[in-house]
Scaffold this motif. Structure first.
Motif, PDB file in Angstrom:
ATOM      1  N   SER A   1       0.930  -1.140  -0.297  1.00 48.41           N
ATOM      2  CA  SER A   1      -0.017  -0.167   0.073  1.00 48.41           C
ATOM      3  C   SER A   1       0.775   1.499  -0.248  1.00 48.41           C
ATOM      4  O   SER A   1       0.649   2.290  -0.880  1.00 48.41           O
TER       5      SER A   1
ATOM      6  N   LEU B   1       2.076   1.675  -3.085  1.00 46.50           N
ATOM      7  CA  LEU B   1       1.027   1.699  -4.578  1.00 46.50           C
ATOM      8  C   LEU B   1       0.569   3.005  -4.536  1.00 46.50           C
ATOM      9  O   LEU B   1       0.704   4.162  -5.159  1.00 46.50           O
ATOM     10  N   THR B   2       0.374   3.876  -3.212  1.00 48.58           N
ATOM     11  CA  THR B   2      -0.432   4.850  -2.736  1.00 48.58           C
ATOM     12  C   THR B   2       0.533   6.063  -3.288  1.00 48.58           C
ATOM     13  O   THR B   2       0.516   6.692  -4.012  1.00 48.58           O
TER      14      THR B   2
ATOM     15  N   LEU C   1       0.383   6.421  -7.041  1.00 44.92           N
ATOM     16  CA  LEU C   1      -0.658   6.699  -8.465  1.00 44.92           C
ATOM     17  C   LEU C   1      -1.569   7.395  -7.870  1.00 44.92           C
ATOM     18  O   LEU C   1      -2.255   8.039  -8.863  1.00 44.92           O
ATOM     19  N   PHE C   2      -1.127   7.639  -6.233  1.00 48.74           N
ATOM     20  CA  PHE C   2      -2.666   8.635  -5.997  1.00 48.74           C
ATOM     21  C   PHE C   2      -1.377   9.965  -5.065  1.00 48.74           C
ATOM     22  O   PHE C   2      -2.557  11.035  -5.557  1.00 48.74           O
ATOM     23  N   PHE C   3      -0.497  10.144  -4.501  1.00 49.64           N
ATOM     24  CA  PHE C   3       0.377  10.712  -4.027  1.00 49.64           C
ATOM     25  C   PHE C   3       1.301  11.389  -4.324  1.00 49.64           C
ATOM     26  O   PHE C   3       1.977  12.276  -4.212  1.00 49.64           O
TER      27      PHE C   3
ATOM     28  N   TRP D   1       2.102  11.288   2.800  1.00 50.27           N
ATOM     29  CA  TRP D   1       0.521  10.268   3.138  1.00 50.27           C
ATOM     30  C   TRP D   1       0.984   9.145   2.793  1.00 50.27           C
ATOM     31  O   TRP D   1       0.028   8.343   3.377  1.00 50.27           O
ATOM     32  N   ALA D   2       1.643   8.680   1.833  1.00 50.12           N
ATOM     33  CA  ALA D   2       1.914   7.082   1.620  1.00 50.12           C
ATOM     34  C   ALA D   2       2.687   6.526   3.099  1.00 50.12           C
ATOM     35  O   ALA D   2       1.358   5.338   3.089  1.00 50.12           O
TER      36      ALA D   2
ATOM     37  N   VAL E   1      -0.692   6.191   5.056  1.00 52.85           N
ATOM     38  CA  VAL E   1      -1.940   4.654   4.426  1.00 52.85           C
ATOM     39  C   VAL E   1      -1.343   3.649   4.677  1.00 52.85           C
ATOM     40  O   VAL E   1      -1.905   2.597   4.855  1.00 52.85           O
TER      41      VAL E   1
END
Length: 101
Positions: free
Chosen positions: A42, A45-46, A49-51, A57-58, A61
């Motif tokens: 996670s 991945l985050t 892809l997201f942060f 932030w990763a 998570v």
């Protein structure tokens, strides 16, 4: 000497049940693997892809996911303990019935 050899032969003929059931060991191994794979997976991945490469932030998570795995294991352990104790009580009551007959 002969009494000790008779005792050892009768002790070796008794079938011993494992202290910890194989299902418990299997569950522990699965949760151990999940404790490593899920937070790390996670995180990366985050992170990508997201942060947008923001590690704070990763990391948050990943920490949340580690807590989810731990809480899941605790819930699983309480449920498993209830099932085991129920089966143990039934097993012991069956032995008491056999002894009384």
């Amino acid at each position: 000497m002969s009494s000790s050899s008779a005792t050892s032969s009768s002790a070796s003929s008794v079938k011993k049940e494992p202290i910890v059931s194989p299902e418990v060991v299997k569950a522990l191994a699965m949760f151990t693997a999940a404790m490593v794979i899920i937070p790390l997976g996670s995180f990366y991945l985050t992170l990508h892809l997201f942060f947008n490469e923001n590690r704070q932030w990763a990391g948050l998570v990943a920490a949340i996911m580690a807590n989810v795995v731990v809480i899941s294991y605790v819930i699983f352990a309480f449920r498993e303990d209830g099932v085991y104790n129920k089966g143990l009580k039934e097993h012991l009551s069956g032995e008491e019935t056999k002894k009384s007959q």
